[in-house]
Design an enzyme around this catalytic site. Structure first.
Site, PDB file in Angstrom:
ATOM      1  N   LYS A 151     -20.304 -20.577  -9.853  1.00 52.98           N
ATOM      2  CA  LYS A 151     -19.551 -20.572 -10.983  1.00 52.98           C
ATOM      3  C   LYS A 151     -17.947 -19.748 -10.841  1.00 52.98           C
ATOM      4  O   LYS A 151     -17.010 -20.114 -11.572  1.00 52.98           O
ATOM      5  CB  LYS A 151     -20.276 -19.367 -12.034  1.00 52.98           C
ATOM      6  CG  LYS A 151     -19.615 -19.466 -13.480  1.00 52.98           C
ATOM      7  CD  LYS A 151     -20.305 -20.507 -14.186  1.00 52.98           C
ATOM      8  CE  LYS A 151     -19.602 -20.584 -15.616  1.00 52.98           C
ATOM      9  NZ  LYS A 151     -20.724 -21.425 -16.597  1.00 52.98           N
TER      10      LYS A 151
ATOM     11  N   TYR B 136       0.951  -1.268   0.047  1.00 47.63           N
ATOM     12  CA  TYR B 136       0.039   0.100   0.206  1.00 47.63           C
ATOM     13  C   TYR B 136       0.935   1.140  -0.039  1.00 47.63           C
ATOM     14  O   TYR B 136       1.804   1.023  -0.656  1.00 47.63           O
ATOM     15  CB  TYR B 136      -1.165  -0.052   1.100  1.00 47.63           C
ATOM     16  CG  TYR B 136      -2.077   0.801   0.832  1.00 47.63           C
ATOM     17  CD1 TYR B 136      -3.003   0.708   0.117  1.00 47.63           C
ATOM     18  CD2 TYR B 136      -2.515   1.602   1.897  1.00 47.63           C
ATOM     19  CE1 TYR B 136      -4.007   1.362  -0.400  1.00 47.63           C
ATOM     20  CE2 TYR B 136      -3.720   2.679   1.732  1.00 47.63           C
ATOM     21  CZ  TYR B 136      -4.224   2.455   0.666  1.00 47.63           C
ATOM     22  OH  TYR B 136      -5.611   3.178   0.509  1.00 47.63           O
TER      23      TYR B 136
END
Length: 407
Positions: free
Chosen positions: A111, A56
């Site tokens: 999925k 970060y």
């Protein structure tokens, strides 16, 4: 970051428990879905201040500046090159029909879990609370920087045809409606091997498709692309031919491309002497019609959960029978196709998924099963670990041959 599945024993078919013969219980099903089936986990270590400074701020700013100067670097320094958006509006979910976006989310999560399990691809379920194609296209165009490919799922016909076409035109990335093309790819693979087993010439087959929805239209398209000489499609009103009135635009196009002998009438007229029946409808096909097909015919009764004709009945007249169910031999399961197709397309940096790439996927699936061919084994198991890598390699190569690859 990467999306991970909390429940890896998942299949595109809802009936694959640990033991194929075990009855699924209410507690087992709802317990597995509680809290969802997906989570997000970092791929970079975050254990000390240096790690935080790299992943970060301030370190990440260097990466953002680099991408701002050269947007192509996003595919290298973010997860988008291996990220599939699984998109649905909930209008044609499994056998449940139009159940809405929120109710479709468990299916889309499943999925996404399959993408991770079978192709190591990250994916994000996106269920959209609209059935307006303009709004869906606009939404995905605006979200395009966030993903690398789009898997359309459970969008009702005939609207799905226009939606897929428009997304392919609007997005510079692979787009595929799996309900259409996943079924078609696996059907082609199974038919290749069924012909090999029965000694039939693939190119001279007479094929009848019962059903002109998403899967039926895609099956007709891929069989023609693969070189089948005669494909006849029938819907609930009978055989689709150029002399029929009140055809939708999709069916008008089908009538122009298929049915070279100009067969008219119903399914009975179409099946007489036919080599192959592919059922992708919710209707029932009487045994007496199948009995009029050519000797040792090939029957794929793919409707779920109830095949158009029971496999044991079809076997009285057919040498090879397939269904869409896991409790019968020769399951035509989309899991054999879509993980490897998207993996290959993304690995090649493909801008689209072409007909050649779909045919290559089918040939790769067929090849995995080719050394052990039998009447009850014309396609591999959806759980066969060889399938997705073979399909991905074939699809990537086809993308390069088609000139749509960038990597």
């Amino acid at each position: 970051m990467t999306t991970v599945s909390d429940h890896q024993n998942t299949s595109d078919s809802p009936d694959l428990p640990t033991s194929p013969n075990a009855e699924l219980t209410h507690e087992e099903i709802f317990g597995a879905h509680e809290g969802g089936k997906l989570a997000v986990a970092p791929t970079a270590a975050l254990t000390n201040p240096r790690d935080l400074s790299i992943a970060y701020t301030p370190g990440v700013a260097k990466v953002s500046r680099a991408i701002s100067a050269d947007e192509t670097l996003a595919s290298r320094y973010t997860w988008t090159s291996q990220l599939v958006a699984v998109v649905s509006d909930g209008t044609a979910v499994l056998g449940l029909g139009d159940i809405g976006a929120r109710a479709s989310l468990p299916v889309m999560e499943g999925k996404a879990a399959l993408f991770k399990n079978f192709a190591a691809l990250d994916s994000i379920p996106l269920v959209l609370d609209t059935t307006d194609n303009d709004e869906i296209v606009e939404t995905l165009v605006r979200l395009r920087p966030s993903f690398g490919a789009v898997n359309l799922e459970d969008v009702a016909a005939p609207r799905c045809f226009d939606l897929e076409r428009r997304l392919i035109e609007a997005l510079d990335c692979p787009v595929m409606h799996d309900d259409q093309h996943g079924t078609a790819v696996v059907t082609l693979a199974a038919l290749r091997n069924a012909c090999e087993l029965s000694g039939r010439d693939f190119g001279s087959l007479r094929v009848v498709i019962s059903g002109a929805g998403a899967a039926g239209v895609a099956c007709a398209e891929i069989l023609e692309a693969a070189g089948v000489a005669e494909v006849v499609v029938a819907d609930s009103r009978g055989v689709i031919h150029s002399g029929r009135d009140n055809l939708t635009p999709i069916k008008t196009e089908l009538a122009q491309r298929t049915n070279p002998r100009h067969v008219t009438g119903g399914l009975g007229e179409a099946l007489r002497g036919a080599d192959v029946l592919i059922g992708v409808s919710a209707g029932t096909i009487p045994e007496e019609l199948v009995a009029t097909m050519a000797e040792d015919a090939i029957v794929f009764a793919l409707s779920n959960p109830d095949p158009e004709i029971r496999p044991e009945v079809a076997a009285r007249h057919a040498s090879v029978v397939a269904t869409g169910r896991s409790d019968f031999p020769n399951q035509i399961n989309n899991v054999l196709a879509f993980p490897g197709i998207f993996k290959g397309a993304l690995d090649a940096g493909s801008r689209m998924i072409s007909d050649r790439m779909k045919v290559a996927a089918a040939e790769a699936i067929a090849a995995v099963a080719s050394e052990e061919l039998a009447a009850d084994y014309i396609v591999p198991s959806p759980l066969d670990p060889r399938v997705a890598p073979e399909v991905a390699a074939a699809v990537a190569q086809a993308a390069r041959e088609d000139g749509v690859a960038t990597a």
